[in-house]
Enzyme design. Structure first.
Site, PDB file in Angstrom:
ATOM      1  N   SER A 112       4.717   2.193   7.873  1.00 55.03           N
ATOM      2  CA  SER A 112       4.419   1.080   6.971  1.00 55.03           C
ATOM      3  C   SER A 112       5.665   0.590   6.247  1.00 55.03           C
ATOM      4  CB  SER A 112       3.407   1.522   5.906  1.00 55.03           C
ATOM      5  OG  SER A 112       2.110   1.289   6.320  1.00 55.03           O
ATOM      6  N   HIS A 137       0.814  -1.219   0.000  1.00 51.72           N
ATOM      7  CA  HIS A 137       0.000   0.000   0.000  1.00 51.72           C
ATOM      8  C   HIS A 137       0.847   1.269   0.000  1.00 51.72           C
ATOM      9  CE1 HIS A 137       0.390  -0.311   4.517  1.00 51.72           C
ATOM     10  NE2 HIS A 137       0.527   0.994   4.384  1.00 51.72           N
ATOM     11  N   ASP A 177       0.030  -7.738   1.456  1.00 52.06           N
ATOM     12  CA  ASP A 177       0.370  -6.307   1.512  1.00 52.06           C
ATOM     13  C   ASP A 177       1.879  -6.111   1.576  1.00 52.06           C
ATOM     14  OD1 ASP A 177       0.097  -3.570   1.552  1.00 52.06           O
ATOM     15  OD2 ASP A 177      -0.374  -3.453   3.692  1.00 52.06           O
TER      16      ASP A 177
END
Length: 375
Positions: free
Chosen positions: A209, A101, A131
């Site tokens: 992230s 993402h 992901d």
């Protein structure tokens, strides 16, 4: 598009928004994801178990392996969307791991190294199911300092962990906490879930992230990915993709540009008191109550049976038949999370697994299931 079965999870927890941890600077099409998360009291610090010097040593050792990522979608010389995140070097060929993402939709990806080196990266492969994404950079070999991976299967709740990343754009930030849960399930960027996920109370926020979750030896045991929050910032419940799964996905993406997951073709729930009472099984029975079997799926071909009910005259429903999966290849299953994790970590499409099944609460059987690739 083929329809895929959504796995039902039964829970009585409070709803909280799961935030993927990249920091978006412009509007994007990033999907919003929700999980059920319990509201808990703050966990008392256990950092006394490790000295400040240990944290400093890990930070000094691993920071050169961590990168800050700026990903932009540029169209007609105009930045349409942009995001920042984190990543880390996995080998001396220039491969870098981050979250899918973070770089989704980007056509310009800038990598910032700890020593100040800036470079562009190209996308090697992405895996929306987990992901995860792999990037590649072309820089001098002495710029690259690969991480080492630890064994995420041996983690224990209460272990001290560290995170290094770029929360809110603050590059190479170190935070610390403990492993507060194991074998969690979170939603990937597709209809399928990610199993075996690590839960931590280490402060991770948008921008973390793709950064590493580390043990006190400086080994990567997870890839920070999501947080459960109602305010888009840390609430003490963060999630990391387990390192062992990440290693498998990364190798597949480098070698083949994609990764394949096994598909069994059931919907089910964890065992509840309603199932226990309906089937007349012991209260300590654990496993997956199979509520539905997809037609012509691996489970259907192996003879697995879903939920059957009979209707009473007064409108009530009686449970008349149900398969309960209690183990896979001899590995005991506590619930659906365990099955999802095992399939992703230990199996590949075409492999045969043996399921131990309690049928209708009284008959034990074993079913050999030849797994398909996810549709």
């Amino acid at each position: 598009m083929k329809q895929s079965i959504r796995i039902l999870l039964v829970t009585a927890l409070m709803v909280a928004v799961v935030v993927v941890l990249s920091t978006h600077l412009f509007p994007s099409n990033e999907p919003s994801v929700k999980v059920m998360a319990a509201q808990t009291s703050p966990v008392l610090s256990t950092h006394e178990m490790a000295s400040d010097n240990t944290f400093t040593q890990v930070y000094d050792e691993v920071s050169p392996s961590v990168v800050a990522i700026s990903a932009s979608a540029v169209s007609h010389n105009r930045v349409v969307s942009a995001a920042t995140g984190s990543g880390f070097v996995v080998d001396d060929a220039g491969y870098i791991v981050t979250n899918n993402h973070v770089i989704e939709g980007a056509n310009q990806i800038e990598i910032d190294f700890y020593d100040g080196t800036l470079t562009w990266a190209e996308v090697v492969g992405v895996d929306p199911d987990s992901d995860l994404a792999v990037l590649k950079v072309d820089v001098p070999a002495d710029t690259l300092q690969p991480v080492t991976f630890g064994d995420s299967d041996t983690l224990q709740i209460g272990e001290t962990v560290l995170a290094i990343g770029s929360p809110f754009g603050q590059d190479w930030t170190l935070t610390s906490g403990i492993i507060s849960g194991l074998d969690r399930t979170i939603q990937g960027l597709t209809q399928f879930s990610i199993g075996g996920v690590i839960q931590t109370d280490a402060a991770i926020n948008p921008g973390n992230s793709g950064g590493p979750l580390l043990n006190l030896d400086g080994d990567v045991i997870g890839v920070n990915s999501q947080i459960a929050t109602t305010s888009n910032s840390n609430s003490g419940v963060g999630f990391a993709i387990p390192g062992n799964l990440a290693q498998r996905v990364v190798q597949d993406l480098i070698t083949n540009g994609k990764t394949e997951y096994s598909y069994i073709g059931i919907a089910g729930t964890d065992i509840t008191m309603s199932v226990i009472e309906a089937l007349g099984i012991p209260n300590n029975t654990r496993g997956i109550a199979v509520t539905d079997v997809v037609s012509d799926s691996p489970a259907a071909r192996a003879g697995m049976q879903g939920l059957s009910t009979t209707m009473q005259v007064n409108g009530g429903t009686n449970l008349s038949s149900m398969d309960v999966i209690t183990a896979i290849d001899g590995y005991a299953l506590k619930g659906m999370d365990d099955l999802i994790s095992y399939l992703a970590r230990e199996t590949v499409p075409g492999q045969t697994v043996r399921l131990t099944v309690l049928r209708d609460g009284k008959d034990w059987t074993e079913l050999d299931v030849v797994l398909d690739e996810r549709p």
